[in-house]
Design a protein around this motif. Structure first.
Motif, PDB file in Angstrom:
ATOM      1  N   PHE A  82      -4.139  -4.103   1.122  1.00 39.21           N
ATOM      2  CA  PHE A  82      -4.718  -2.926   0.461  1.00 39.21           C
ATOM      3  C   PHE A  82      -3.715  -2.278  -0.478  1.00 39.21           C
ATOM      4  CE2 PHE A  82      -7.954  -2.809   3.955  1.00 39.21           C
ATOM      5  CZ  PHE A  82      -9.060  -2.871   3.123  1.00 39.21           C
ATOM      6  N   ALA A  83      -2.446  -2.222  -0.051  1.00 44.42           N
ATOM      7  CA  ALA A  83      -1.429  -1.617  -0.909  1.00 44.42           C
ATOM      8  C   ALA A  83      -1.305  -2.390  -2.221  1.00 44.42           C
ATOM      9  CB  ALA A  83      -0.089  -1.579  -0.173  1.00 44.42           C
ATOM     10  N   LEU A  86      -4.275  -1.816  -4.361  1.00 43.77           N
ATOM     11  CA  LEU A  86      -4.224  -0.472  -4.940  1.00 43.77           C
ATOM     12  C   LEU A  86      -3.310  -0.444  -6.154  1.00 43.77           C
ATOM     13  CD1 LEU A  86      -4.176   2.845  -3.113  1.00 43.77           C
ATOM     14  CD2 LEU A  86      -2.226   2.412  -4.590  1.00 43.77           C
ATOM     15  N   VAL A  87      -2.154  -1.078  -6.007  1.00 43.02           N
ATOM     16  CA  VAL A  87      -1.223  -1.139  -7.145  1.00 43.02           C
ATOM     17  C   VAL A  87      -1.899  -1.857  -8.313  1.00 43.02           C
ATOM     18  CG1 VAL A  87       0.963  -2.122  -7.974  1.00 43.02           C
ATOM     19  CG2 VAL A  87       0.852  -1.029  -5.727  1.00 43.02           C
ATOM     20  N   LEU A  90      -4.395   0.379  -9.989  1.00 42.44           N
ATOM     21  CA  LEU A  90      -3.733   1.376 -10.828  1.00 42.44           C
ATOM     22  C   LEU A  90      -3.237   0.744 -12.120  1.00 42.44           C
ATOM     23  CD1 LEU A  90      -1.652   3.483  -8.264  1.00 42.44           C
ATOM     24  CD2 LEU A  90      -3.783   4.118  -9.430  1.00 42.44           C
ATOM     25  N   MET A  91      -2.769  -0.478 -12.008  1.00 41.67           N
ATOM     26  CA  MET A  91      -2.222  -1.139 -13.190  1.00 41.67           C
ATOM     27  C   MET A  91      -3.301  -1.429 -14.217  1.00 41.67           C
ATOM     28  SD  MET A  91       0.748  -3.577 -11.625  1.00 41.67           S
ATOM     29  CE  MET A  91       0.979  -4.475 -13.147  1.00 41.67           C
ATOM     30  N   ILE A  92      -4.512  -1.720 -13.730  1.00 44.78           N
ATOM     31  CA  ILE A  92      -5.576  -1.938 -14.717  1.00 44.78           C
ATOM     32  C   ILE A  92      -6.313  -0.635 -15.023  1.00 44.78           C
ATOM     33  CG2 ILE A  92      -5.907  -4.403 -14.205  1.00 44.78           C
ATOM     34  CD1 ILE A  92      -8.342  -3.549 -12.497  1.00 44.78           C
ATOM     35  N   GLY A  93      -5.828   0.457 -14.431  1.00 45.56           N
ATOM     36  CA  GLY A  93      -6.352   1.763 -14.786  1.00 45.56           C
ATOM     37  C   GLY A  93      -7.645   2.144 -14.092  1.00 45.56           C
ATOM     38  N   ALA A  98      -8.850   2.283  -6.892  1.00 51.01           N
ATOM     39  CA  ALA A  98      -7.609   2.581  -6.178  1.00 51.01           C
ATOM     40  C   ALA A  98      -7.892   3.509  -5.005  1.00 51.01           C
ATOM     41  CB  ALA A  98      -6.592   3.208  -7.124  1.00 51.01           C
ATOM     42  N   MET A 101      -9.339   1.630  -2.211  1.00 52.15           N
ATOM     43  CA  MET A 101      -8.323   0.841  -1.516  1.00 52.15           C
ATOM     44  C   MET A 101      -7.539   1.717  -0.531  1.00 52.15           C
ATOM     45  SD  MET A 101      -8.676  -2.218  -2.345  1.00 52.15           S
ATOM     46  CE  MET A 101     -10.420  -1.907  -2.583  1.00 52.15           C
ATOM     47  N   ILE A 315       3.399  -7.998 -10.487  1.00 49.90           N
ATOM     48  CA  ILE A 315       3.929  -6.904  -9.669  1.00 49.90           C
ATOM     49  C   ILE A 315       3.164  -6.758  -8.344  1.00 49.90           C
ATOM     50  CG2 ILE A 315       4.216  -4.389  -9.531  1.00 49.90           C
ATOM     51  CD1 ILE A 315       6.320  -5.411 -11.287  1.00 49.90           C
ATOM     52  N   VAL A 319       4.749  -6.763  -4.552  1.00 50.12           N
ATOM     53  CA  VAL A 319       4.613  -5.641  -3.617  1.00 50.12           C
ATOM     54  C   VAL A 319       3.993  -6.131  -2.307  1.00 50.12           C
ATOM     55  CG1 VAL A 319       3.390  -3.471  -3.175  1.00 50.12           C
ATOM     56  CG2 VAL A 319       4.481  -3.864  -5.391  1.00 50.12           C
TER      57      VAL A 319
ATOM     58  N   MET B 260      -0.905   7.236   0.496  1.00 49.42           N
ATOM     59  CA  MET B 260      -1.264   6.461  -0.693  1.00 49.42           C
ATOM     60  C   MET B 260      -2.426   7.091  -1.426  1.00 49.42           C
ATOM     61  SD  MET B 260      -0.827   2.409   0.118  1.00 49.42           S
ATOM     62  CE  MET B 260      -2.507   2.093  -0.255  1.00 49.42           C
ATOM     63  N   VAL B 264      -2.554   8.647  -5.144  1.00 47.19           N
ATOM     64  CA  VAL B 264      -3.463   8.262  -6.231  1.00 47.19           C
ATOM     65  C   VAL B 264      -4.156   9.491  -6.793  1.00 47.19           C
ATOM     66  CG1 VAL B 264      -5.582   6.990  -6.782  1.00 47.19           C
ATOM     67  CG2 VAL B 264      -3.856   5.961  -5.310  1.00 47.19           C
ATOM     68  N   ILE B 272      -2.485   6.704 -15.266  1.00 49.77           N
ATOM     69  CA  ILE B 272      -3.417   5.634 -14.971  1.00 49.77           C
ATOM     70  C   ILE B 272      -3.979   5.028 -16.257  1.00 49.77           C
ATOM     71  CG2 ILE B 272      -5.618   5.084 -13.855  1.00 49.77           C
ATOM     72  CD1 ILE B 272      -4.904   7.328 -11.856  1.00 49.77           C
ATOM     73  N   ALA B 273      -4.299   5.933 -17.169  1.00 50.10           N
ATOM     74  CA  ALA B 273      -4.857   5.444 -18.425  1.00 50.10           C
ATOM     75  C   ALA B 273      -3.884   4.516 -19.130  1.00 50.10           C
ATOM     76  CB  ALA B 273      -5.219   6.607 -19.338  1.00 50.10           C
ATOM     77  N   GLY B 275      -2.205   2.284 -17.936  1.00 50.50           N
ATOM     78  CA  GLY B 275      -2.322   0.919 -17.442  1.00 50.50           C
ATOM     79  C   GLY B 275      -0.982   0.227 -17.324  1.00 50.50           C
ATOM     80  N   ALA B 276      -1.001  -1.032 -17.566  1.00 48.34           N
ATOM     81  CA  ALA B 276       0.169  -1.860 -17.354  1.00 48.34           C
ATOM     82  C   ALA B 276       1.363  -1.390 -18.168  1.00 48.34           C
ATOM     83  CB  ALA B 276      -0.149  -3.321 -17.678  1.00 48.34           C
ATOM     84  N   ILE B 279       3.547   1.112 -16.295  1.00 49.83           N
ATOM     85  CA  ILE B 279       3.839   0.675 -14.940  1.00 49.83           C
ATOM     86  C   ILE B 279       5.061   1.363 -14.351  1.00 49.83           C
ATOM     87  CG2 ILE B 279       5.169  -1.332 -15.718  1.00 49.83           C
ATOM     88  CD1 ILE B 279       2.910  -1.756 -12.862  1.00 49.83           C
ATOM     89  N   LEU B 282       4.536   4.287 -12.187  1.00 50.56           N
ATOM     90  CA  LEU B 282       4.037   4.084 -10.831  1.00 50.56           C
ATOM     91  C   LEU B 282       5.170   3.829  -9.854  1.00 50.56           C
ATOM     92  CD1 LEU B 282       0.972   1.754 -11.471  1.00 50.56           C
ATOM     93  CD2 LEU B 282       0.921   4.144 -10.747  1.00 50.56           C
ATOM     94  N   ILE B 286       5.078   3.649  -5.601  1.00 51.86           N
ATOM     95  CA  ILE B 286       5.144   2.354  -4.908  1.00 51.86           C
ATOM     96  C   ILE B 286       6.381   2.306  -4.005  1.00 51.86           C
ATOM     97  CG2 ILE B 286       5.389  -0.141  -5.210  1.00 51.86           C
ATOM     98  CD1 ILE B 286       3.839   0.166  -7.835  1.00 51.86           C
ATOM     99  N   ILE B 290       6.492   1.824   0.149  1.00 46.91           N
ATOM    100  CA  ILE B 290       7.220   0.770   0.863  1.00 46.91           C
ATOM    101  C   ILE B 290       8.164   1.380   1.896  1.00 46.91           C
ATOM    102  CG2 ILE B 290       8.959  -1.052   0.592  1.00 46.91           C
ATOM    103  CD1 ILE B 290       7.633  -1.743  -2.074  1.00 46.91           C
TER     104      ILE B 290
END
Lengths: 632, 588
Positions: A82-83, A86-87, A90-93, A98, A101, A315, A319, B260, B264, B272-273, B275-276, B279, B282, B286, B290
């Motif tokens: 799930f983590a 979720l990442v 978020l990366m794809i917006g 997210a 998740m 990424i 993770v 988490m 978010v 968020i907008a 995106g990659a 990164i 984020l 993250i 961890i």
């Protein structure tokens, strides 16, 4: 909730096998308590199999517990997954994905823990039942073994098995299902998912675990001998200390130089010398395992950074592997602790098997059981050996119903053994003992007990009330009956003077004189009022003012009964119709007192010695008493 | 922290300090363990910032290797020390307890359940050892690990760390409530185990009685009650602790999810907008997740250690209970002259403070050195008690007992006991060789002396018939021997001790006539020139005594020689009447 009392083993790895062979053919409990033997073929299978055998009896609950255990094990992979997702979201917006998740992670965590708890609770309940079963099973067993067993096995050793060992077995059972399934299925699930995602990472994540177990097996093999010595000596300490507790008065009177604490001190000293070797060979080295089992990131992280630098991994996958490798480490640690528990069970299960493999006195089945036709006793060509020493040798004697017979003979001649064989503390090697025409082995033990009353030389009192101690032979006796029996045994007066009278709880008989204890034992027999009465040195400790009364009580009790008296005080048995002289397990003379004295044989010699002892006068002046004439 | 007081008490100051230091040093392993995820997160952050490179990979590998080496350097010596300390603590503590037990007045054992004592010496001691070598350092290590991880997580993303910490603290609150429950439950369990131990020990020891008497219901009732109690107690414990335990585990495990989720929700839209491309933004979240995930294993272990710690505390309480029983203080006098007058001056004593009557009531007499003193009286009149008082099995409440004109309470206990050799009615042998059982009387006796004593006690010939002679084991409590053989070994033990004061308490009750006659001779030799006390039911034995003490209901009602007592003392005459009628009486 799973905090049970037996997690000591999380840090004490034991060897899987040790192979000290006990010198004699049949292993004794003393051996088993002392040696942790576990590979003896005659005793069969290992701990897991035995434990499993007991768990299986509770099939429904077991399946439920396993199902819950499996669910929680498989769910171990959920948090890293799930983590990572979720990442990824978020990366794809995709914020709402997210959030889902995140919710998924919370739900999966709660479900996993609820399943784990359910599994643990159920397995603990199974364990509680198995524990009680085992204790009762052992108790039944030790009621059926020949009594010689207790010459070799101290009550402290039995306490260890029935109480402490079974308590530990609970641990094996309670944790076997949920934790074993979790510890095995968890890594497998993780491995499958990992390989599916990226085999290189999978390899990096599992490598430390592999190393850890490699080290462990090397350490275990090397430490086998020392671990065996370690547990042996620990058992010795326990046994020696138990003995000191039960012999406190002697220990106190020989306080000088700690000589009475010799065994305990010797065990302590030996422990001191074994201890550091054991720590070195076992505990210290086990750290290799601990270190590697908790270093799952050691290859994953450098590999991840490298792969990222050449854009060969995403990424979220990285993770995921960090979190999954950490989860793996946790699972391995718990697998290790389960393994230790099971290993510790090996020694315990071994002792259990030794006790359960003791030969039993054969019990007749209800349908084949015979009922004695009268209260006669017939020793028919009885031969009996103990410890390879022949105690009775082709001993034959007929005791008709209602007659009385006295056994006399030197100490160790076998006269007390006759009484004990009659109580079926042992079975004869050859020949038979018949009660009312039936072989003792063909009579149900209840029936046999109903026919016999005993007064033994050694009186044992339980830490219960006086009344309960007397009631042992007749559980439903009324208070009036109890008091009557006590009065007949001349015990009523001193009982009444105790703080709570008949309700006084005796702590092993402390504070009572030996004569008083013996009168309680006689009262017990009087209360039971069985048709055959066996007196083994019953009045040895009676005090002069009671002896007459006690004898009167016994004479009343004996009226019309079959009476067997074992005595060294010959004057008490003068009037018995038949006196049987025993030496070296054989009858050497029989007859009435007068006949035997007239024969001028061994009995007559004993009688003379008895008279001499009777008239002995103690003195610390330099004179001899031996030539004083006897009075009677 | 009562356990730490115990450590100070048992270990030397230096060792105690060393142990504490070692425990702390071993806890640094928590920091090193925590450093691994921290290192991972640091590397990951670099990577998220686009700094991943082969060089970075090598640096992180080197760091991990360094951590491994450091852990190796810390764990080895600390583990070694912790275990050695815990075992030497265990040994010293056990020795102390054993000596304390021996120094207790015998009366203490009337109120002390032997099962419980044996449970204290075995299980409770194991829990304390375990506490030192494992539980205590593990708790410290996990706390260090968790703190390091939390601090690191705070640096990465304080908001979600605070949220996660909040959830975990709530769970910890639950565990604290549970702890009260658990302590109560485990206390009960410990008491139940003591009860069960007693029942099992008696079940085994009383087996002859149970076999001979136990009817359908009577035999195992107490034992079964104990088994039932343990099962029910256990089930109750499981049910009581399961909900809170489950809540704790679920909360701990879910706290990451909660963190988490909040993370978010707290992220602003721009991140968020992005995106990659964004990164790197984020990275803190993250990283924190961890690190927080790494907190779960130590948090779960702490829950388990909590229970173990409680058990160690209960064990400590049990031991303290035993230790607080007052022992008989040893005196200071360490030498006595050869003259061994024994005198009782106005001695009163009772076993139980609640007892209405005195067991010994105002008894005074003097036994001159080298005389034979007989004690007669009805059963329960206090004859044996009087002798036990002389050996300080109990201390008296009033009056004084003197040996060589010195209060026995002022004499060093070992010296006092050196003066006295005894043969009791009930013989107690250790499950050891015959030789070692005899040597209890005199540890440095030569083999020849051993044989001489055994010959005098008429037991040598029997011993010689055994396959291994003097090295034969006597079995549990001497079970391999007959009653008469045991008594003769006890007599040989007393002969070997050869002390100036001799107590014979019905010393020949279990002997057959031929041995008895021979042993009486041995007693005559033994008794020569000694101060001898004889308790004998067979009154003919003691007519030549220099002094006969007549006890009745704990009072000394007369003393003197046989002839005078025969004339003056009614009770003495009564005893004789009883005795003579008993002699003439026969069973059947």
């Amino acid at each position: 909730m799973s905090v049970s009392a037996k997690q000591v083993d999380t840090e004490a790895p034991l060897p899987l096998s040790t192979s000290i062979k006990s010198p004699s053919s049949a292993p004794t409990i003393a051996d088993a308590v002392v040696h942790v033997e576990s590979k003896s073929e005659m005793l069969g299978s290992g701990a897991v199999v035995i434990l499993w055998g007991h768990i299986k009896l509770h099939r429904k609950r077991m399946i439920l517990s396993m199902a819950a255990g499996v669910t929680s094990a498989v769910l171990q992979i959920a948090p890293p997954a799930f983590a990572a997702l979720l990442v990824n979201a978020l990366m794809i917006g995709d914020k709402s994905h997210a959030i889902w998740m995140g919710v998924g992670m919370i739900v999966s965590a709660i479900v996993a823990m609820l399943c784990f708890t359910t599994s643990t609770v159920i397995s603990h309940l199974i364990a509680a039942d198995v524990q009680a079963d085992l204790r009762e099973k052992i108790a039944r067993k030790i009621q059926l073994v020949p009594l010689g067993f207790f010459n070799l096995t101290s009550s402290a050793d039995l306490k260890k098995i029935i109480l402490d060992d079974v308590e530990e077995i609970e641990d094996g059972i309670a944790h076997l299902i949920p934790e074993m399934t979790a510890a095995v299925l968890g890594p497998v699930t993780i491995l499958v998912v990992m390989i599916g995602l990226d085999w290189r990472f999978a390899l990096a994540a599992f490598l430390p675990t592999f190393l850890a177990f490699m080290f462990l097996s090397i350490i275990m093999n090397g430490a086998e001998e020392i671990t065996n010595r370690f547990f042996k000596i620990q058992a010795r300490i326990a046994s020696a200390m138990g003995e000191v507790i039960s012999a406190i008065p002697v220990v106190k009177s020989y306080n000088h130089g700690d000589s009475a604490l010799r065994r305990a001190n010797a065990a302590f000293d030996d422990f001191g010398s074994v201890m550091s070797d054991w720590v070195e060979g076992n505990m210290v080295k086990t750290n290799w395992f601990t270190i590697f089992a908790s270093s799952n990131l050691i290859f994953v992280v450098p590999l991840g950074i490298y792969l990222l630098s050449i854009d060969a991994v995403s990424i979220p996958v990285f993770v995921f592997f960090i979190l999954a490798a950490m989860a793996l480490g946790t699972i391995i640690a718990s697998l290790f602790s389960v393994m230790n528990r099971i290993r510790k069970q090996e020694g315990i299960v071994e002792r259990y098997k030794v006790i359960m493999s003791q030969p039993e006195l054969v019990q007749v089945s209800r349908t084949e059981a015979q009922l004695p036709s009268d209260h006669s006793i017939h020793f028919d060509d009885v031969t009996f050996s103990y410890d390879e020493t022949k105690i009775l040798d082709q001993f034959s004697l007929e005791i008709p119903q209602g007659s009385s017979v006295a056994f006399v003979g030197p100490s160790g001649s076998g006269k007390s053994t006759l009484a004990r064989l009659l109580a079926r503390f042992w079975d004869v090697d050859h020949g038979a003992i018949q009660l009312g025409g039936c072989d003792l082995r063909k009579i149900e033990s209840e029936t046999l007990r109903e026919h016999l009353s005993f007064v033994f030389q050694d009186v044992f009192l339980f830490s219960r009330s006086v009344a309960d101690n007397l009631r042992i032979g007749k559980p439903d006796a009324t208070m009036d009956e109890i008091m009557e029996a006590a009065k007949a045994a001349q015990a009523h007066d001193f009982i009444s003077e105790l703080n709570d009278g008949y309700d006084t709880v005796l702590q092993g008989g402390h504070g009572l004189s030996v004569g008083q204890k013996q009168r309680l034992s006689i009262a017990r027999a009087i209360l039971k009022n069985a048709p055959i009465l066996v007196l083994d040195e019953a009045t040895a400790f009676a005090d002069p003012e009671n002896e007459r009364e006690v004898q009167k009580a016994i004479a009343n009790l004996a009226k019309g009964k079959t009476l067997i008296v074992i005595a060294h005080r010959l004057s008490t048995i003068r009037n018995i119709e038949k006196i049987v002289c025993i030496a070296d397990g054989r009858i050497i003379e029989t007859g009435t007192h007068d006949e035997l004295v007239a024969q001028d044989g061994p009995y007559s010699q004993q009688w003379k010695a008895h008279k001499a002892a009777q008239s002995f006068r103690m003195s610390n002046r330099n004179e001899t008493a031996s030539d004083q004439e006897s009075e009677q | 922290m009562k356990i730490s007081n115990r450590l100070k008490h048992v270990l030397s100051d230096g060792d105690c300090k060393d142990l504490n230091q070692t425990t702390w040093i071993s806890a640094t392993d928590g920091l090193l363990t925590a450093s691994q995820p921290i290192l991972a997160v640091w590397a990951l952050t670099k990577a998220l910032n686009g700094e991943a490179s082969v060089q970075m990979a090598l640096i992180s590998a080197a760091c991990f290797a360094l951590l491994l080496i450091l852990r190796r350097l810390i764990l080895w010596p600390t583990t070694r020390k912790l275990y050695n300390f815990s075992f030497s603590f265990g040994l010293t503590q056990r020795r102390k307890l054993l000596h304390h037990l021996v120094s207790l007045p015998l009366g203490a054992f009337n109120n002390l359940n032997r099962g419980k004592v044996s449970q204290i010496l075995s299980e409770d001691m194991l829990w304390l050892e375990n506490h030192i070598s494992f539980t205590r350092p593990s708790i410290l290590r996990d706390i260090v690990a968790m703190s390091s991880l939390f601090i690191a997580a705070l640096i990465f993303d304080w908001r979600i760390t605070v949220i996660c910490l909040g959830v975990m603290l709530l769970a910890t609150l639950a565990i604290l409530i549970m702890r009260i429950n658990l302590h109560r439950g485990l206390r009960l369990r410990s008491a139940g185990m003591g009860f069960a131990a007693q029942q099992i020990i008696e079940f085994a020891q009383g087996m002859p009685v149970l076999r001979a008497f136990g009817g359908k219901s009577g035999a195992r009732d107490q034992f079964e009650k104990a088994v039932h109690m343990m099962r029910e107690g256990f089930r109750k414990g499981v049910f009581r602790n399961a909900p809170l335990g489950a809540a704790y585990l679920a909360a701990i495990q879910a706290s990451i999810g909660v963190a988490m989720l909040m993370g978010v929700l707290l992220l602003d839209g721009a991140v968020i907008a992005g995106g990659a491309n964004n990164i790197a933004n984020l990275a803190p979240m993250i990283g924190a997740i961890i690190l927080l995930t790494a907190c779960i294993p130590p948090a779960r272990s702490l829950n388990a250690y909590n229970g173990m710690q409680i058990l160690a505390r209960i064990s400590d309480e049990n031991i303290s209970q035993l230790e607080t029983l007052p022992s008989l203080a040893s005196g200071k006098i360490d030498s006595l002259s050869d003259s061994h007058d024994v005198s009782f001056e106005k001695v009163s004593f009772c076993y139980d403070a609640e007892e209405k009557e005195q067991t010994i009531d105002d008894v005074s007499f003097t036994a001159k050195a080298g005389t034979l003193n007989a004690i007669v009286g009805r059963s329960g009149s206090g004859k044996s008690t009087l002798m036990h008082l002389l050996m300080r099995f109990w201390d008296i409440e009033q009056g004084t007992i003197k040996i060589d004109d010195k209060d026995i309470r002022l004499i060093k206990t070992p010296l006092l006991l050196d003066q006295i050799a005894t043969v009791f009615q009930e013989t107690m042998l250790f499950n050891d060789t015959i030789a070692n059982n005899l040597r209890i009387g005199r540890p440095d006796a030569s083999d020849d002396e051993l044989v001489d004593a055994a010959k005098a006690a008429q037991i040598h010939d029997f011993i010689e018939t055994l396959p291994t002679g003097y090295d034969s084991l006597v079995g549990v409590g001497g079970a391999n021997l007959s009653g008469g053989q045991k008594q003769r070994i006890a007599i040989a033990r007393a002969i070997l001790k050869d002390a100036p004061i001799i107590i014979l308490d019905e010393a020949t009750s279990a002997l057959d006539p031929e041995n008895e006659a021979a042993i009486q001779q041995a007693f005559l030799n033994l008794a020569k020139d000694k101060t001898v006390f004889v308790i004998a039911h067979r009154l003919s034995t003691i007519v030549d005594a220099d002094q006969i003490l007549v006890l009745d209901d704990g009072k000394l009602i007369a003393s003197g020689v046989h002839e005078t007592l025969r004339k003056d003392c009614e009770i003495y005459n009564q005893l004789w009447a009883y005795y003579e009628s008993g002699q003439g009486w026969q069973i059947a």
